[in-house]
Scaffold this motif. Structure first.
Motif, mmCIF file in Angstrom:
data_model
loop_
_atom_site.group_PDB
_atom_site.id
_atom_site.type_symbol
_atom_site.label_atom_id
_atom_site.label_comp_id
_atom_site.label_asym_id
_atom_site.label_seq_id
_atom_site.Cartn_x
_atom_site.Cartn_y
_atom_site.Cartn_z
ATOM 1 N N ALA A 1 0.821 -1.212 0.000
ATOM 2 C CA ALA A 1 0.000 0.000 0.000
ATOM 3 C C ALA A 1 0.850 1.256 0.000
ATOM 4 O O ALA A 1 0.442 2.295 -0.518
ATOM 5 C CB ALA A 1 -0.922 -0.006 1.210
ATOM 6 N N CYS A 2 2.019 1.182 0.589
ATOM 7 C CA CYS A 2 2.935 2.329 0.639
ATOM 8 C C CYS A 2 4.264 1.900 0.024
ATOM 9 O O CYS A 2 5.191 1.524 0.751
ATOM 10 C CB CYS A 2 3.134 2.811 2.067
ATOM 11 N N PRO A 3 4.384 1.913 -1.295
ATOM 12 C CA PRO A 3 5.628 1.468 -1.930
ATOM 13 C C PRO A 3 6.786 2.392 -1.582
ATOM 14 O O PRO A 3 6.592 3.573 -1.245
ATOM 15 C CB PRO A 3 5.302 1.518 -3.416
ATOM 16 N N ALA A 4 7.992 1.847 -1.661
ATOM 17 C CA ALA A 4 9.184 2.641 -1.383
ATOM 18 C C ALA A 4 9.277 3.808 -2.365
ATOM 19 O O ALA A 4 9.033 3.646 -3.561
ATOM 20 C CB ALA A 4 10.423 1.756 -1.494
ATOM 21 N N SER A 5 9.625 4.976 -1.846
ATOM 22 C CA SER A 5 9.719 6.173 -2.684
ATOM 23 C C SER A 5 10.922 7.003 -2.264
ATOM 24 O O SER A 5 11.562 6.733 -1.233
ATOM 25 C CB SER A 5 8.446 7.012 -2.573
#
Length: 472
Positions: free
Chosen positions: A82-86
């Motif tokens: 849900a919160c991919p690495a960025s």
């Protein structure tokens, strides 16, 4: 497909009734005339609702012909994080670990999300005071521009150092939300007519050379300033006693931009003909059209204009004061020393001065003394009294009246009368002189009232633009 007992969504039926989704999907398809994109959105809505309930459905996209196009360096996953690495991990929600997976594109190992793309982790840069900095990018850390911080692309850390503050001629200020050192003033030099030059410090002179000359360039006095050169190439037109600018060459940031009279509406960038607008050197050099002028603008404040005919201007920031050379002078505020020779010392006259700044030689080019107009003073007096033709420039009730407090019209009147004296019977010199003063007034922020009429400089000029033409 939503309600098929052996379909990709069957595993979710006991937990989430698919019939409301089916009805909504059919309604949407009816409204949009069966558009497949609407079908894909309807199926995706049910798949995502199942994922939020902890149920991963089968791969429904291939049989539904709803492929998901993923950007480079990423792949499609039915159940991705849900919160991919960025690049900006600090912006991620605090409860990511408790969120259900989502369908979508996931960056490959070694890549992270940045905007709408997947970029190498090494290109992420740094986060500093809530700002995302690219590797190598520098920002000011204080409001006085004395502490400079740089993003280290390898460590993703910001390192700061103390500086001497803004260089001479610049002030620390916030412009368009960006704090930095900006020029506190600009200087403008121009060449117009046959040609009459006005230096950065206001020195007026005439030089009739027909070779290629250095109009203005950085002379190496300040190594911290970006180097540049602006060359002008002149030619005779209709008379051997006068010359006009036929081409302007700007060299900056490793790019050569040439604006030639024979290519109206276009420019040569590194010897390749280009339509406008155009940019080079990663946007550090921009070329565009503004009214009748080609404009070359750099990231360090240099702006050069040429109207593809006879008028050229160069505008520089005050940081270049006393660091320039060429026909435009040194920009030190003193017009008395503007006839500086290339080898040092002051020239005895404009002819010697201009020749010292010759850069290139063409067959037959050279320079002569300006043509003589014995009755110039009396002709100027007549024009000022009549307030017609050249005299309209200085008319206190004329179209240029609001400019007089910013730019003294007397020099422009004299240049106008001189050109008409050397080229009798031609309307071009008069109209060019009026247009030149009008442009200078507008650049100085003055209002210029309509001055063209059916009887004065009503002009139609054809600009060739590829296979079409524009008349102005």
């Amino acid at each position: 497909m939503l309600t098929q007992l052996d379909g990709p969504f069957a595993v979710c039926h006991d937990t989430l009734d698919p019939r409301p989704f089916l009805e909504q999907c059919v309604y949407d398809l009816c409204v949009v005339g069966g558009e497949r994109l609407s079908l894909c959105r309807g199926l995706s809505a049910y798949a995502q609702a199942c994922l939020e309930l902890g149920i991963s459905v089968g791969n429904w996209r291939p049989p539904a012909n709803c492929p998901l196009s993923c950007p480079a360096n990423s792949s499609y996953e039915l159940c991705g994080p849900a919160c991919p690495a960025s690049c900006n991990e600090a912006a991620a929600p605090s409860n990511c670990s408790g969120r259900p997976c989502v369908e979508g594109c996931v960056c490959l190992p070694g890549f992270v999300a940045s905007g709408g793309a997947c970029v190498p982790t090494s290109s992420c840069g740094c986060t500093f005071q809530g700002l995302q900095l690219a590797p190598g990018q520098e920002v000011w850390a204080d409001e006085s521009c004395q502490r400079r911080c740089t993003c280290n692309g390898a460590t993703h850390q910001v390192t700061c150092r103390d500086t001497q503050g803004c260089p001479a001629g610049e002030i620390c200020s916030d412009q368009n939300g960006l704090l930095g050192c900006y020029p506190n003033r600009f200087g403008t030099c121009q060449g117009s007519g046959d040609p009459h030059y006005v230096s950065f410090d206001g020195r007026r002179f005439d030089f009739m050379g027909t070779c290629t000359y250095l109009l203005v360039g950085s002379c190496g006095q300040n190594a911290a300033l970006p180097a540049f050169r602006v060359l002008v190439q002149n030619e005779h037109r209709g008379s051997q006693t006068v010359s006009y600018t036929r081409a302007v060459l700007v060299e900056a940031r490793g790019v050569k931009v040439a604006v030639h009279r024979e290519y109206p509406g276009q420019v040569l960038v590194d010897d390749v003909l280009q339509y406008l607008p155009f940019q080079a050197a990663d946007g550090q050099v921009q070329v565009f059209r503004q009214g009748r002028d080609a404009v070359v603008r750099t990231d360090f404040g240099l702006t050069v204009t040429y109207n593809w005919d006879a008028q050229v201007t160069a505008k520089v920031p005050s940081s270049y004061a006393e660091a320039l050379c060429g026909l435009c002078g040194n920009f030190n505020g003193d017009p008395a020393d503007d006839l500086a020779l290339r080898g040092g010392g002051q020239a005895a006259d404009a002819l010697a001065f201009g020749n010292s700044w010759q850069e290139e030689t063409r067959s037959g080019c050279g320079a002569t003394e300006p043509g003589d107009c014995p009755k110039l003073d009396s002709l100027v007096a007549q024009q000022l009294q009549s307030k017609n033709e050249c005299g309209i420039l200085a008319d206190p009730n004329g179209p240029f009246r609001e400019c007089h407090s910013k730019l003294d019209p007397q020099g422009a009147v004299r240049d106008c009368v001189y050109d008409r004296c050397l080229l009798p019977g031609q309307s071009g010199p008069l109209c060019d002189a009026l247009a030149t003063y009008a442009a200078a007034c507008q650049a100085a922020g003055a209002t210029v009232h309509p001055w063209r009429s059916e009887n004065l400089c009503r002009e139609y000029r054809k600009w060739q633009l590829g296979d079409s033409a524009l008349y102005i």
